[in-house]
Design an enzyme around this catalytic site. Structure first.
Site, PDB file in Angstrom:
ATOM      1  N   LEU A 109       4.362  22.439   7.980  1.00 21.89           N
ATOM      2  CA  LEU A 109       5.234  21.923   6.925  1.00 21.89           C
ATOM      3  C   LEU A 109       5.170  22.921   5.771  1.00 21.89           C
ATOM      4  CD1 LEU A 109       4.210  18.130   6.747  1.00 21.89           C
ATOM      5  CD2 LEU A 109       6.183  19.109   7.926  1.00 21.89           C
ATOM      6  N   ASP A 110       6.279  23.067   5.033  1.00 19.86           N
ATOM      7  CA  ASP A 110       6.290  23.950   3.868  1.00 19.86           C
ATOM      8  C   ASP A 110       5.265  23.466   2.842  1.00 19.86           C
ATOM      9  OD1 ASP A 110       8.439  25.168   5.079  1.00 19.86           O
ATOM     10  OD2 ASP A 110       9.948  24.244   3.771  1.00 19.86           O
ATOM     11  N   VAL A 111       4.819  24.391   1.988  1.00 20.12           N
ATOM     12  CA  VAL A 111       3.875  24.046   0.912  1.00 20.12           C
ATOM     13  C   VAL A 111       4.425  22.896   0.063  1.00 20.12           C
ATOM     14  CG1 VAL A 111       2.826  24.895  -1.233  1.00 20.12           C
ATOM     15  CG2 VAL A 111       2.799  26.330   0.814  1.00 20.12           C
TER      16      VAL A 111
END
Length: 309
Positions: free
Chosen positions: A139-141
């Site tokens: 998942l993106d930051v």
């Protein structure tokens, strides 16, 4: 790859920009090549050239390459807000908070899911690159929500295969600007790195196949609440696809969101949440599904939209 190199510029790079051409020739990112050029370490026929200058086939290239980066290691550091949804001998399902990367990477000095799990005494699979052990998806930051990490080697193999074969059910909730038309549809558009910005991705004709299914759950005056099912799992896929439709995720300034709307709703990142994850459990093949509740910042902004109507 480091040190001084000299070689002729091949015909295939004739007329290309220095950063683009040398990135292709040397297998480096354009950002790295640009930084080398900015340090006056790229010469063509004995003359210093800039990153936007053009290459000429047959000319002699001289370049001083930087020393290779140090190996990336996982630091076992506790992560505030990292919740365990489920754990058994094979998998650990976590609720990832905002501002946390899944694993270490060059340039990232913040907290990571893998580091947080190790700090909590959890075992993860040793398969995969050292800094990505146990990681089967990301998942993106700036994206919150549910994700699974493999604990056993057999689970790692099974889950990697499941994600590759698209047998995993990945459900996201997002708030996007405006009102997608139709209210239920599929975005089928290939994605690749942005041609000008290394940190971004874009719909590109020669990109990797990328398929997003969506349905509007609730419509507001300025935005729409959508449920998204990912068929593929490209980096930034949902963000790129909705931006390409001119309906970027609220708060996603990287991909063209309206900063005024984000400020009004108190959103400081993209409104995107990995809501549900379903897959065949690697131990017995039984279908399992896990859900993540909305974090406070997303919940509060959703309620504000509902109040506005």
């Amino acid at each position: 790859m480091s040190g001084y190199r000299t070689l002729p510029i091949p015909d295939g790079l004739d007329g290309m920009r220095v950063d683009a051409g040398l990135a292709k020739l040397l297998g480096l990112s354009r950002t790295v090549v640009a930084s080398i050029a900015d340090a006056d370490d790229v010469l063509v026929d004995g003359r210093v050239v800039g990153k936007s200058d053009r290459l000429t086939a047959g000319s002699m290239l001289e370049i001083t390459l930087p020393a290779p980066p140090q190996p990336i290691t996982v630091q076992a550091i506790p992560v505030e807000g990292l919740k365990i949804i489920h754990e058994d001998d094979d998998i650990i399902v976590v609720d990832k908070p905002v501002g946390v990367a899944v694993h270490p990477s060059p340039g990232w000095t913040g907290p990571t899911v893998v580091g947080g799990l190790l700090a909590g005494g959890h075992r993860v699979a040793t398969s995969g690159a050292a800094e990505r052990q146990g990681v089967v998806h990301r998942l993106d930051v700036g994206t919150t929500g549910v994700m699974v990490v493999a604990k056993s080697e057999s689970a790692y193999s099974a889950l990697k295969h499941a994600f590759k074969e698209r047998t995993v059910d990945k459900v996201y909730h997002a708030i996007v600007q405006g009102h997608p038309d139709p209210i239920k549809g599929t975005i089928d558009a290939p994605i690749d790195r942005h041609p000008k910005h290394d940190y971004k991705f874009a719909v590109m004709q020669d990109g990797k196949p990328s398929i997003t299914h969506y349905e509007v759950i609730e419509a507001f005056r300025a935005a729409s609440f959508v449920e998204v099912h990912l068929e593929t799992g490209r980096t930034h896929q949902i963000r790129v696809h909705f931006s390409a439709l001119h309906h970027p995720c609220v708060g996603d300034l990287t991909y063209g969101a309206d900063p005024t709307l984000a400020k009004r709703l108190g959103v400081t990142r993209q409104w995107l949440h990995a809501r549900q994850l379903g897959f065949h459990h690697p131990a017995d093949g039984q279908w399992v599904s896990y859900t993540s509740e909305y974090p406070e910042d997303l919940f509060v902004s959703l309620e504000k939209l509902r109040e506005e109507g």
